[in-house]
Scaffold this motif. Sequence first.
Motif, PDB file in Angstrom:
ATOM      1  N   GLY A  91     -12.131  10.288   1.519  1.00  0.00           N
ATOM      2  CA  GLY A  91     -12.653   9.929   2.826  1.00  0.00           C
ATOM      3  C   GLY A  91     -12.186  10.839   3.944  1.00  0.00           C
ATOM      4  O   GLY A  91     -11.490  11.829   3.736  1.00  0.00           O
ATOM      5  N   PRO A  92     -12.541  10.476   5.168  1.00  0.00           N
ATOM      6  CA  PRO A  92     -12.267  11.333   6.326  1.00  0.00           C
ATOM      7  C   PRO A  92     -10.937  11.077   7.012  1.00  0.00           C
ATOM      8  O   PRO A  92     -10.686  11.609   8.082  1.00  0.00           O
ATOM      9  CB  PRO A  92     -13.423  10.961   7.266  1.00  0.00           C
ATOM     10  CG  PRO A  92     -13.651   9.505   6.987  1.00  0.00           C
ATOM     11  CD  PRO A  92     -13.396   9.327   5.499  1.00  0.00           C
ATOM     12  N   LYS A  93     -10.087  10.249   6.423  1.00  0.00           N
ATOM     13  CA  LYS A  93      -8.818   9.921   7.082  1.00  0.00           C
ATOM     14  C   LYS A  93      -8.021  11.196   7.356  1.00  0.00           C
ATOM     15  O   LYS A  93      -7.895  12.060   6.492  1.00  0.00           O
ATOM     16  CB  LYS A  93      -7.995   8.983   6.216  1.00  0.00           C
ATOM     17  CG  LYS A  93      -8.643   7.638   5.959  1.00  0.00           C
ATOM     18  CD  LYS A  93      -7.815   6.833   4.977  1.00  0.00           C
ATOM     19  CE  LYS A  93      -8.470   5.493   4.667  1.00  0.00           C
ATOM     20  NZ  LYS A  93      -7.703   4.737   3.668  1.00  0.00           N
ATOM     21  N   ALA A 116       1.224  12.211  -0.628  1.00  0.00           N
ATOM     22  CA  ALA A 116       1.408  11.319  -1.771  1.00  0.00           C
ATOM     23  C   ALA A 116       0.349  10.228  -1.807  1.00  0.00           C
ATOM     24  O   ALA A 116      -0.103   9.822  -2.885  1.00  0.00           O
ATOM     25  CB  ALA A 116       2.798  10.698  -1.727  1.00  0.00           C
ATOM     26  N   LEU A 117      -0.060   9.754  -0.651  1.00  0.00           N
ATOM     27  CA  LEU A 117      -1.030   8.657  -0.575  1.00  0.00           C
ATOM     28  C   LEU A 117      -2.463   9.146  -0.379  1.00  0.00           C
ATOM     29  O   LEU A 117      -3.357   8.343  -0.089  1.00  0.00           O
ATOM     30  CB  LEU A 117      -0.634   7.701   0.548  1.00  0.00           C
ATOM     31  CG  LEU A 117       0.348   6.570   0.168  1.00  0.00           C
ATOM     32  CD1 LEU A 117      -0.274   5.608  -0.829  1.00  0.00           C
ATOM     33  CD2 LEU A 117       1.658   7.114  -0.360  1.00  0.00           C
ATOM     34  N   GLY A 118      -2.711  10.430  -0.495  1.00  0.00           N
ATOM     35  CA  GLY A 118      -4.070  10.951  -0.447  1.00  0.00           C
ATOM     36  C   GLY A 118      -4.665  11.059   0.936  1.00  0.00           C
ATOM     37  O   GLY A 118      -5.888  11.112   1.079  1.00  0.00           O
ATOM     38  N   VAL A 119      -3.822  11.105   1.960  1.00  0.00           N
ATOM     39  CA  VAL A 119      -4.308  11.207   3.339  1.00  0.00           C
ATOM     40  C   VAL A 119      -4.091  12.631   3.837  1.00  0.00           C
ATOM     41  O   VAL A 119      -2.980  13.166   3.780  1.00  0.00           O
ATOM     42  CB  VAL A 119      -3.584  10.196   4.249  1.00  0.00           C
ATOM     43  CG1 VAL A 119      -3.976  10.404   5.715  1.00  0.00           C
ATOM     44  CG2 VAL A 119      -3.923   8.777   3.821  1.00  0.00           C
ATOM     45  N   ASP A 120      -5.145  13.239   4.334  1.00  0.00           N
ATOM     46  CA  ASP A 120      -5.084  14.611   4.815  1.00  0.00           C
ATOM     47  C   ASP A 120      -4.297  14.682   6.112  1.00  0.00           C
ATOM     48  O   ASP A 120      -4.292  13.736   6.910  1.00  0.00           O
ATOM     49  CB  ASP A 120      -6.505  15.134   5.045  1.00  0.00           C
ATOM     50  CG  ASP A 120      -6.544  16.640   5.222  1.00  0.00           C
ATOM     51  OD1 ASP A 120      -5.573  17.314   4.823  1.00  0.00           O
ATOM     52  OD2 ASP A 120      -7.546  17.142   5.755  1.00  0.00           O
ATOM     53  N   GLY A 167       0.784  -1.223   0.000  1.00  0.00           N
ATOM     54  CA  GLY A 167       0.000   0.000   0.000  1.00  0.00           C
ATOM     55  C   GLY A 167       0.814   1.270   0.000  1.00  0.00           C
ATOM     56  O   GLY A 167       0.256   2.363  -0.075  1.00  0.00           O
ATOM     57  N   ILE A 168       2.144   1.168   0.082  1.00  0.00           N
ATOM     58  CA  ILE A 168       3.020   2.336   0.142  1.00  0.00           C
ATOM     59  C   ILE A 168       4.124   2.147  -0.893  1.00  0.00           C
ATOM     60  O   ILE A 168       4.778   1.098  -0.910  1.00  0.00           O
ATOM     61  CB  ILE A 168       3.639   2.501   1.542  1.00  0.00           C
ATOM     62  CG1 ILE A 168       2.543   2.580   2.614  1.00  0.00           C
ATOM     63  CG2 ILE A 168       4.526   3.749   1.606  1.00  0.00           C
ATOM     64  CD1 ILE A 168       3.076   2.484   4.028  1.00  0.00           C
ATOM     65  N   PRO A 169       4.358   3.127  -1.765  1.00  0.00           N
ATOM     66  CA  PRO A 169       5.389   2.943  -2.792  1.00  0.00           C
ATOM     67  C   PRO A 169       6.793   3.055  -2.223  1.00  0.00           C
ATOM     68  O   PRO A 169       7.008   3.654  -1.165  1.00  0.00           O
ATOM     69  CB  PRO A 169       5.106   4.094  -3.759  1.00  0.00           C
ATOM     70  CG  PRO A 169       4.505   5.156  -2.896  1.00  0.00           C
ATOM     71  CD  PRO A 169       3.674   4.432  -1.874  1.00  0.00           C
ATOM     72  N   GLU A 170       7.753   2.484  -2.931  1.00  0.00           N
ATOM     73  CA  GLU A 170       9.141   2.713  -2.565  1.00  0.00           C
ATOM     74  C   GLU A 170       9.486   4.177  -2.806  1.00  0.00           C
ATOM     75  O   GLU A 170       9.069   4.768  -3.810  1.00  0.00           O
ATOM     76  CB  GLU A 170      10.090   1.834  -3.383  1.00  0.00           C
ATOM     77  CG  GLU A 170      11.551   2.071  -3.030  1.00  0.00           C
ATOM     78  CD  GLU A 170      12.526   1.105  -3.679  1.00  0.00           C
ATOM     79  OE1 GLU A 170      13.696   1.111  -3.266  1.00  0.00           O
ATOM     80  OE2 GLU A 170      12.119   0.354  -4.584  1.00  0.00           O
ATOM     81  N   ALA A 171      10.232   4.766  -1.888  1.00  0.00           N
ATOM     82  CA  ALA A 171      10.720   6.130  -2.062  1.00  0.00           C
ATOM     83  C   ALA A 171      12.158   6.092  -2.550  1.00  0.00           C
ATOM     84  O   ALA A 171      12.911   5.175  -2.223  1.00  0.00           O
ATOM     85  CB  ALA A 171      10.624   6.901  -0.745  1.00  0.00           C
ATOM     86  N   VAL A 172      12.522   7.102  -3.312  1.00  0.00           N
ATOM     87  CA  VAL A 172      13.905   7.267  -3.732  1.00  0.00           C
ATOM     88  C   VAL A 172      14.610   8.114  -2.674  1.00  0.00           C
ATOM     89  O   VAL A 172      14.272   9.286  -2.476  1.00  0.00           O
ATOM     90  CB  VAL A 172      13.997   7.957  -5.104  1.00  0.00           C
ATOM     91  CG1 VAL A 172      15.456   8.184  -5.482  1.00  0.00           C
ATOM     92  CG2 VAL A 172      13.281   7.136  -6.167  1.00  0.00           C
ATOM     93  N   PHE A 173      15.552   7.511  -1.971  1.00  0.00           N
ATOM     94  CA  PHE A 173      16.322   8.203  -0.942  1.00  0.00           C
ATOM     95  C   PHE A 173      17.502   8.878  -1.624  1.00  0.00           C
ATOM     96  O   PHE A 173      18.428   8.211  -2.097  1.00  0.00           O
ATOM     97  CB  PHE A 173      16.784   7.198   0.114  1.00  0.00           C
ATOM     98  CG  PHE A 173      17.524   7.800   1.275  1.00  0.00           C
ATOM     99  CD1 PHE A 173      16.839   8.483   2.266  1.00  0.00           C
ATOM    100  CD2 PHE A 173      18.896   7.663   1.385  1.00  0.00           C
ATOM    101  CE1 PHE A 173      17.513   9.023   3.348  1.00  0.00           C
ATOM    102  CE2 PHE A 173      19.583   8.211   2.465  1.00  0.00           C
ATOM    103  CZ  PHE A 173      18.883   8.900   3.449  1.00  0.00           C
ATOM    104  N   ALA A 174      17.451  10.217  -1.696  1.00  0.00           N
ATOM    105  CA  ALA A 174      18.422  10.941  -2.514  1.00  0.00           C
ATOM    106  C   ALA A 174      19.789  11.078  -1.852  1.00  0.00           C
ATOM    107  O   ALA A 174      20.810  11.083  -2.551  1.00  0.00           O
ATOM    108  CB  ALA A 174      17.877  12.330  -2.855  1.00  0.00           C
ATOM    109  N   ALA A 175      19.824  11.193  -0.540  1.00  0.00           N
ATOM    110  CA  ALA A 175      21.092  11.428   0.145  1.00  0.00           C
ATOM    111  C   ALA A 175      22.041  10.257  -0.092  1.00  0.00           C
ATOM    112  O   ALA A 175      21.656   9.092   0.023  1.00  0.00           O
ATOM    113  CB  ALA A 175      20.854  11.623   1.641  1.00  0.00           C
ATOM    114  N   ALA A 213       1.858   5.612  10.146  1.00  0.00           N
ATOM    115  CA  ALA A 213       0.503   6.169  10.223  1.00  0.00           C
ATOM    116  C   ALA A 213      -0.362   5.652   9.084  1.00  0.00           C
ATOM    117  O   ALA A 213      -1.554   5.333   9.269  1.00  0.00           O
ATOM    118  CB  ALA A 213       0.565   7.696  10.194  1.00  0.00           C
ATOM    119  N   LEU A 214       0.229   5.540   7.884  1.00  0.00           N
ATOM    120  CA  LEU A 214      -0.526   5.019   6.747  1.00  0.00           C
ATOM    121  C   LEU A 214      -0.951   3.573   6.966  1.00  0.00           C
ATOM    122  O   LEU A 214      -2.049   3.167   6.574  1.00  0.00           O
ATOM    123  CB  LEU A 214       0.320   5.131   5.473  1.00  0.00           C
ATOM    124  CG  LEU A 214       0.487   6.542   4.920  1.00  0.00           C
ATOM    125  CD1 LEU A 214       1.607   6.591   3.899  1.00  0.00           C
ATOM    126  CD2 LEU A 214      -0.819   7.038   4.306  1.00  0.00           C
TER     127      LEU A 214
END
Length: 232
Positions: free
Chosen positions: A98-100, A124-128, A26-34, A223-224
Amino acid sequence: MNENPTGGLRRGEFGWFDAGRRARIGIPEAVFAAGKGDAALVEMIEFALEGEGPVLVTRLDPERWGLIADRADWLAFPPIAEGEPYVTLVARPLPRTGPKRVAILAAGSSDRVMALEARAVLTALGVDSHLVLDCGVSALKRTLVALDETSDAEVYIVLAGFEGALATVVAASVAQPVIGVPTSVGYGVARGGETAMASMLASCSQGLMVMGIDNGFGAACAALRIVGTRST
């Protein structure tokens, strides 16, 4: 480039990108830039942009913005500006549904960049999210105002340096899950966040969850998992 069609893996000269992670957890891989060289950074971002879902780039030095600015329509947390230690980038965020809602409470304004890292992941995941800065316990009235403003949140992310007390106070005040993020803010025996982390880990507030120092990204991912992402 070699691609594993079943696992969603993309392999390039500098490493692998897990394009199938969002489908699994449910969560994409992030590109860690450092720590990545320019070519490696660009390659991983191009892999991420090949898909259709949200794209995250964390810990980007603003001086490297020109390398990738024209590769997507980016949202930047905080906005690209001189003097920021790093920014978090989001492309193709999911629509809010939704209300998340997740509350992000930062004890001091010096915790802002870490707090915005968490907000970027949620966006990014649409959560307020509702961010309140500078609400630490050195002026408890501010803490009480922040808790009142965020009483409808499903989860709290609490960032604090120095002695890290805000996380304990919030966890003792609300029934919702609380994720503490010790930050590397403070003088002397604050020891780059180690004191805040030890304080949170030793908290007498039952059920307080604690991330590593400055890990706003990990806190948002936790939290997600709590509010759920698959329906988004």
